[in-house]
Design a protein around this motif. Structure first.
Motif, PDB file in Angstrom:
ATOM      1  N   HIS A   3       7.641   0.021  -7.770  1.00 36.55           N
ATOM      2  CA  HIS A   3       6.207   0.239  -7.584  1.00 36.55           C
ATOM      3  C   HIS A   3       5.583  -0.940  -6.834  1.00 36.55           C
ATOM      4  O   HIS A   3       4.765  -0.754  -5.919  1.00 36.55           O
ATOM      5  CB  HIS A   3       5.522   0.421  -8.944  1.00 36.55           C
ATOM      6  CG  HIS A   3       4.051   0.688  -8.847  1.00 36.55           C
ATOM      7  ND1 HIS A   3       3.099  -0.320  -8.802  1.00 36.55           N
ATOM      8  CD2 HIS A   3       3.363   1.869  -8.770  1.00 36.55           C
ATOM      9  CE1 HIS A   3       1.905   0.203  -8.700  1.00 36.55           C
ATOM     10  NE2 HIS A   3       2.032   1.534  -8.679  1.00 36.55           N
TER      11      HIS A   3
ATOM     12  N   HIS B 277       2.908  -4.710   5.261  1.00 42.29           N
ATOM     13  CA  HIS B 277       3.196  -3.327   5.645  1.00 42.29           C
ATOM     14  C   HIS B 277       4.662  -3.090   5.975  1.00 42.29           C
ATOM     15  O   HIS B 277       5.184  -1.989   5.767  1.00 42.29           O
ATOM     16  CB  HIS B 277       2.314  -2.904   6.835  1.00 42.29           C
ATOM     17  CG  HIS B 277       2.541  -3.698   8.083  1.00 42.29           C
ATOM     18  ND1 HIS B 277       2.075  -4.992   8.241  1.00 42.29           N
ATOM     19  CD2 HIS B 277       3.168  -3.383   9.240  1.00 42.29           C
ATOM     20  CE1 HIS B 277       2.405  -5.431   9.440  1.00 42.29           C
ATOM     21  NE2 HIS B 277       3.078  -4.485  10.069  1.00 42.29           N
TER      22      HIS B 277
ATOM     23  N   ARG C 153       6.312  -2.439   2.633  1.00 37.93           N
ATOM     24  CA  ARG C 153       5.974  -1.102   2.140  1.00 37.93           C
ATOM     25  C   ARG C 153       6.771  -0.031   2.875  1.00 37.93           C
ATOM     26  O   ARG C 153       7.297   0.904   2.258  1.00 37.93           O
ATOM     27  CB  ARG C 153       4.466  -0.845   2.305  1.00 37.93           C
ATOM     28  CG  ARG C 153       3.576  -1.738   1.461  1.00 37.93           C
ATOM     29  CD  ARG C 153       2.150  -1.183   1.382  1.00 37.93           C
ATOM     30  NE  ARG C 153       1.534  -1.025   2.694  1.00 37.93           N
ATOM     31  CZ  ARG C 153       0.836  -1.967   3.318  1.00 37.93           C
ATOM     32  NH1 ARG C 153       0.688  -3.161   2.736  1.00 37.93           N
ATOM     33  NH2 ARG C 153       0.284  -1.753   4.498  1.00 37.93           N
TER      34      ARG C 153
ATOM     35  N   HIS D  11       3.934  -0.887  -2.978  1.00 40.20           N
ATOM     36  CA  HIS D  11       2.525  -1.252  -2.804  1.00 40.20           C
ATOM     37  C   HIS D  11       2.393  -2.715  -2.397  1.00 40.20           C
ATOM     38  O   HIS D  11       1.379  -3.354  -2.663  1.00 40.20           O
ATOM     39  CB  HIS D  11       1.757  -0.991  -4.105  1.00 40.20           C
ATOM     40  CG  HIS D  11       1.713   0.461  -4.494  1.00 40.20           C
ATOM     41  ND1 HIS D  11       2.747   1.083  -5.177  1.00 40.20           N
ATOM     42  CD2 HIS D  11       0.779   1.429  -4.266  1.00 40.20           C
ATOM     43  CE1 HIS D  11       2.448   2.350  -5.387  1.00 40.20           C
ATOM     44  NE2 HIS D  11       1.257   2.597  -4.839  1.00 40.20           N
ATOM     45  N   ASP D  12       3.418  -3.241  -1.727  1.00 33.33           N
ATOM     46  CA  ASP D  12       3.429  -4.641  -1.302  1.00 33.33           C
ATOM     47  C   ASP D  12       2.292  -4.919  -0.312  1.00 33.33           C
ATOM     48  O   ASP D  12       1.831  -4.019   0.415  1.00 33.33           O
ATOM     49  CB  ASP D  12       4.774  -4.967  -0.657  1.00 33.33           C
ATOM     50  CG  ASP D  12       5.018  -6.452  -0.489  1.00 33.33           C
ATOM     51  OD1 ASP D  12       5.599  -7.058  -1.393  1.00 33.33           O
ATOM     52  OD2 ASP D  12       4.616  -6.993   0.562  1.00 33.33           O
ATOM     53  N   GLU D  13       1.852  -6.180  -0.285  1.00 34.43           N
ATOM     54  CA  GLU D  13       0.769  -6.549   0.626  1.00 34.43           C
ATOM     55  C   GLU D  13       1.177  -6.504   2.090  1.00 34.43           C
ATOM     56  O   GLU D  13       0.335  -6.405   2.977  1.00 34.43           O
ATOM     57  CB  GLU D  13       0.277  -7.957   0.285  1.00 34.43           C
ATOM     58  CG  GLU D  13       1.338  -9.043   0.463  1.00 34.43           C
ATOM     59  CD  GLU D  13       0.844 -10.425   0.095  1.00 34.43           C
ATOM     60  OE1 GLU D  13      -0.294 -10.535  -0.386  1.00 34.43           O
ATOM     61  OE2 GLU D  13       1.612 -11.388   0.284  1.00 34.43           O
TER      62      GLU D  13
END
Length: 299
Positions: free
Chosen positions: A276, A284, A287, A280-282
């Protein structure tokens, strides 16, 4: 017209084992070799192979024939050649160096079957004594070649940190880092670059995140720090892969590149909270890598 090497490379030099003590004491000195008539050496130089495959091919063919009298007593030196060193023209597979190469640039030595030759015993001890008594070498040398003078930190580039070897024992690795605004000096147990990087990660001396934070502007990280950053990413992902399950806290110290490496190599070991967090990593890129990995993984 001579040129200079445009980037650091790892090259290979073949020599009789009997020459190792003098090479480790004096470095590799350009000269016209005894076999110059056969191999057509025209000027003092040190000859290297640019790739391991080229070295192997030569040893099983023309170079092996030239060293036929000492074929069972050869050593292959793995040498870190620095950018800016003067080079001449040679064959596509070789690097012709026209200036002395210091002994500290020698990373390792192997037999012709690529089994390791121990350079950390008696020969290294003799080298250390010679270095201290005759050459007055600087206190530390960065891996592989940049010199740090012994008169304080003035000669160290601003913001620099990285792996070093001690000139009194060039099999002894240190890490020059920072604690706040103060220099830190960490003695390592490792005696190779790869093992030293793993030790940095295992002992939490530094991390890919910490190193990247010192160079926040895009393109501001010097080449040697970039090399260390990639090595740290590899080591961090490899050590996390040894865990039975990977949680969010386990990769909190990884930079975005190391997190992508973790996703590519070990996403299946990530717990639900870890997946998760990555989805939803900062960053891109992280992600995107997590989304692609999740598509092929049963969650």
């Amino acid at each position: 017209m001579n040129q200079t090497l445009q980037h650091d490379i790892l090259a290979y030099h073949v020599t009789p084992r009997a020459c190792l003590p003098s090479i480790l004491a004096q470095g590799l000195v350009p000269q016209v070799g005894k076999r110059s008539a056969t191999v057509r050496e025209a000027r003092p130089a040190v000859f290297f192979f640019a790739a391991r495959e080229s070295c192997e091919d030569a040893l099983t063919n023309w170079l092996g024939e030239q060293f036929d009298d000492v074929a069972d007593e050869l050593a292959i030196l793995q040498v870190a050649l620095p950018w800016g060193i003067e080079i001449g023209h040679g064959a596509e597979y070789e690097v012709v160096v026209l200036e002395p190469v210091p002994a500290a640039s020698i990373i390792a030595a192997c037999n012709c079957d690529w089994s390791a030759i121990d350079l950390h015993g008696k020969v290294r001890g003799e080298l250390a004594q010679i270095a201290r008594k005759e050459r007055d070498m600087p206190f530390l040398m960065t891996h592989p070649v940049q010199v740090i003078e012994p008169h304080g930190n003035a000669a160290v580039p601003d913001g620099w940190e990285g792996l070093c070897v001690s000139s009194s024992d060039i099999a002894s690795y240190w890490y020059l880092g920072w604690e706040g605004e103060e220099r830190s000096f960490s003695k390592l147990q490792a005696n190779s670059f790869r093992d030293a990087v793993c030790e940095l990660v295992h002992r939490k001396i530094t991390s890919s995140q910490a190193l990247r934070a010192r160079f926040p502007a895009k393109g501001s990280m010097p080449p040697r720090e970039v090399e260390l950053l990639y090595a740290l990413r590899e080591a961090e992902a490899r050590l996390l892969g040894d865990l039975e399950a990977i949680g969010p806290d386990d990769f909190a110290h990884l930079d975005w590149g190391a997190r992508i490496k973790l996703i590519n190599d070990h996403f299946e070991k990530c717990s639900q909270p870890a997946r998760h967090a990555l989805l939803h990593d900062e960053h891109h890129f992280v992600r995107s890598a997590a989304v692609i990995a999740a598509r092929g993984t049963v969650i």
